[in-house]
Structure formats: C-alpha cells, structure tokens
Design a protein around this motif. Sequence first.
Motif, short mmCIF file in Angstrom:
data_model
loop_
_atom_site.label_atom_id
_atom_site.label_comp_id
_atom_site.label_asym_id
_atom_site.label_seq_id
_atom_site.Cartn_x
_atom_site.Cartn_y
_atom_site.Cartn_z
N GLU A 97 62.17 23.11 49.61
CA GLU A 97 61.28 24.27 49.47
C GLU A 97 59.88 23.87 49.90
O GLU A 97 59.34 22.86 49.45
CB GLU A 97 61.25 24.78 48.04
CG GLU A 97 60.37 26.02 47.89
CD GLU A 97 60.35 26.59 46.48
OE1 GLU A 97 59.61 27.57 46.29
OE2 GLU A 97 61.03 26.07 45.59
N GLU A 98 59.30 24.70 50.77
CA GLU A 98 57.93 24.50 51.21
C GLU A 98 57.06 25.65 50.69
O GLU A 98 57.58 26.65 50.19
CB GLU A 98 57.87 24.40 52.73
CG GLU A 98 58.62 23.15 53.25
CD GLU A 98 58.59 23.03 54.75
OE1 GLU A 98 57.60 22.49 55.27
OE2 GLU A 98 59.55 23.50 55.40
N GLU A 99 55.77 25.49 50.80
CA GLU A 99 54.83 26.51 50.32
C GLU A 99 55.24 27.89 50.82
O GLU A 99 55.73 28.03 51.94
CB GLU A 99 53.42 26.17 50.80
CG GLU A 99 52.86 24.92 50.16
CD GLU A 99 51.55 24.46 50.80
OE1 GLU A 99 51.10 25.06 51.78
OE2 GLU A 99 51.00 23.46 50.29
N HIS A 158 67.88 28.61 58.97
CA HIS A 158 66.83 28.37 57.97
C HIS A 158 66.01 27.14 58.37
O HIS A 158 66.04 26.12 57.68
CB HIS A 158 67.43 28.17 56.58
CG HIS A 158 68.12 29.37 56.03
ND1 HIS A 158 67.46 30.35 55.33
CD2 HIS A 158 69.42 29.76 56.11
CE1 HIS A 158 68.32 31.29 54.99
NE2 HIS A 158 69.51 30.95 55.45
N PRO A 159 65.25 27.21 59.45
CA PRO A 159 64.48 26.03 59.89
C PRO A 159 63.30 25.74 58.95
O PRO A 159 62.80 26.66 58.28
CB PRO A 159 63.98 26.43 61.28
CG PRO A 159 63.93 27.92 61.24
CD PRO A 159 65.05 28.35 60.34
N PRO A 160 62.87 24.50 58.89
CA PRO A 160 61.72 24.15 58.05
C PRO A 160 60.42 24.64 58.67
O PRO A 160 60.37 24.98 59.87
CB PRO A 160 61.76 22.63 58.02
CG PRO A 160 62.40 22.26 59.32
CD PRO A 160 63.41 23.34 59.60
N VAL A 161 59.35 24.65 57.88
CA VAL A 161 58.02 24.99 58.37
C VAL A 161 57.32 23.72 58.88
O VAL A 161 56.95 23.63 60.04
CB VAL A 161 57.17 25.68 57.27
CG1 VAL A 161 55.75 25.89 57.73
CG2 VAL A 161 57.81 26.98 56.85
N SER A 195 64.66 25.41 53.48
CA SER A 195 65.54 24.93 54.53
C SER A 195 66.66 24.14 53.87
O SER A 195 66.50 23.60 52.78
CB SER A 195 64.78 24.09 55.57
OG SER A 195 64.09 23.02 54.96
N TYR A 196 67.81 24.10 54.55
CA TYR A 196 69.03 23.50 53.99
C TYR A 196 69.49 22.41 54.94
O TYR A 196 69.76 22.67 56.11
CB TYR A 196 70.11 24.58 53.81
CG TYR A 196 69.62 25.69 52.91
CD1 TYR A 196 69.81 25.62 51.54
CD2 TYR A 196 68.93 26.79 53.43
CE1 TYR A 196 69.34 26.62 50.70
CE2 TYR A 196 68.46 27.79 52.59
CZ TYR A 196 68.67 27.70 51.23
OH TYR A 196 68.19 28.68 50.40
N GLY A 252 57.04 14.68 56.82
CA GLY A 252 56.34 15.95 57.01
C GLY A 252 56.30 16.74 55.71
O GLY A 252 56.48 17.95 55.70
N ALA A 253 56.07 16.04 54.62
CA ALA A 253 56.16 16.64 53.28
C ALA A 253 54.85 17.25 52.78
O ALA A 253 54.72 17.53 51.59
CB ALA A 253 56.65 15.57 52.30
N GLN A 254 53.89 17.49 53.68
CA GLN A 254 52.59 18.01 53.25
C GLN A 254 52.70 19.35 52.51
O GLN A 254 51.93 19.62 51.60
CB GLN A 254 51.65 18.19 54.45
CG GLN A 254 51.37 16.94 55.23
CD GLN A 254 52.37 16.73 56.38
OE1 GLN A 254 53.56 16.96 56.24
NE2 GLN A 254 51.87 16.25 57.50
N ARG A 255 53.61 20.22 52.92
CA ARG A 255 53.75 21.54 52.32
C ARG A 255 54.93 21.63 51.36
O ARG A 255 55.29 22.71 50.90
CB ARG A 255 53.89 22.59 53.42
CG ARG A 255 52.65 22.64 54.33
CD ARG A 255 52.76 23.72 55.37
NE ARG A 255 52.80 25.01 54.68
CZ ARG A 255 53.02 26.16 55.30
NH1 ARG A 255 53.18 26.20 56.59
NH2 ARG A 255 53.05 27.29 54.61
#
Length: 180
Positions: free
Chosen positions: A144-146, A12-15, A151-152, A40-43
């Motif tokens: 949670e991203e847009e 579960h990689p981040p975006v 991701s965990y 990297g919290a823009q989304r």
Amino acid sequence: MLVPSLSSHPSHPPVAVASVEARVLSVDAQWLTLRWRVEGAQRLVLPAFAGRARADGLWQATCFELFVRAPDGEGYAEFNFSPSQQWAAYDFSGYREGMAERAMPRAPVCTPRRGQSVLIFDVAMPTAALSRLPAKIGLTAVIEEEGGHKSYWAIAHREDRPDFHHGSCFASHLEAPSAP
C-alpha cells in the motif's frame, strides 16, 4: 534460497515502488527465515505497531505472505505477516475452500527495518508450522502506497486478476532442512 524477483500484477501497478524481492534466508529443523526487500519505499504506507498477535484481514494493508503446498496435494497453508507485527495462519483444503485457522507452535517474529527509500522485512517462523517439506511455495506481497493505492506482487500471477491462492503463485520450491 533465492526466489526470482516478484512482479506486480499488471492491472494494479505501483506508484513509486520500483521492485520487491523475496527470499528464503535459511531453513533448519527449528526456524524458517524469510526476507522481503522493497525498493522505492518513499510513499509506502505501513500499518501502525500493534504487537505480536494473531489478526485477520492483514492483506488489506501492506502485508507479506507465504503460501505452502505439498507437491502432490490440493490443500495448502497461507501465512500473513504485517509490519505491525501481527500475523495470521490459515489452512485451505483446496482452492479457496475449507478455510480454517492453522495452529502455530509459536508466534512468528516480524522485523521491519525502513530506510529513506527501502524497506527490509524479515520473518522468523517455526519450521514445525509448515507440516511437511519439501513443498511448493509462493512468496507474495500486498503493497500500500500513499492515497490508498495498492499493488500485488508475486513470482507469477494469473492473467486476469491478482489471486495469490491461484496455482500459478506456487512457483518456487522449498526443500526439507538437511540433518545437522
């Protein structure tokens, strides 16, 4: 106490999130203070403000968590903290067994601060809620991203799937506060 940077589970990689760090800022006879930093919290999607109250299911959105287990025990506690200011606390008698609400002497204080590309999330909770120290701990995050992408993040993961209750996540140590 610095905790190693958290890593996302490979399945579960981040975006856009580049890193998540977690640390124990302080622990004394009254308060345990924790901090998570998300780069990297823009989304990043944050739950709406809901006020300081106990709530279930916080892990279904962006949520920061603390797991605490006595060094010689099977039972453990799970604490969930949401940027909405909601929180939860549970006891488990063993791995995902015997779940019950954990009594809290006072509600934790959750404080999110968001910049353009960073989120700082601080939690202050009563040290008395931990039962006993020293302890093995796990600091984790559900991000949670847009688009509903999650991701965990943990210090360590079980290989096959994200599972913060697994023994591998209790990868750090919290000492008892020293006497004043």
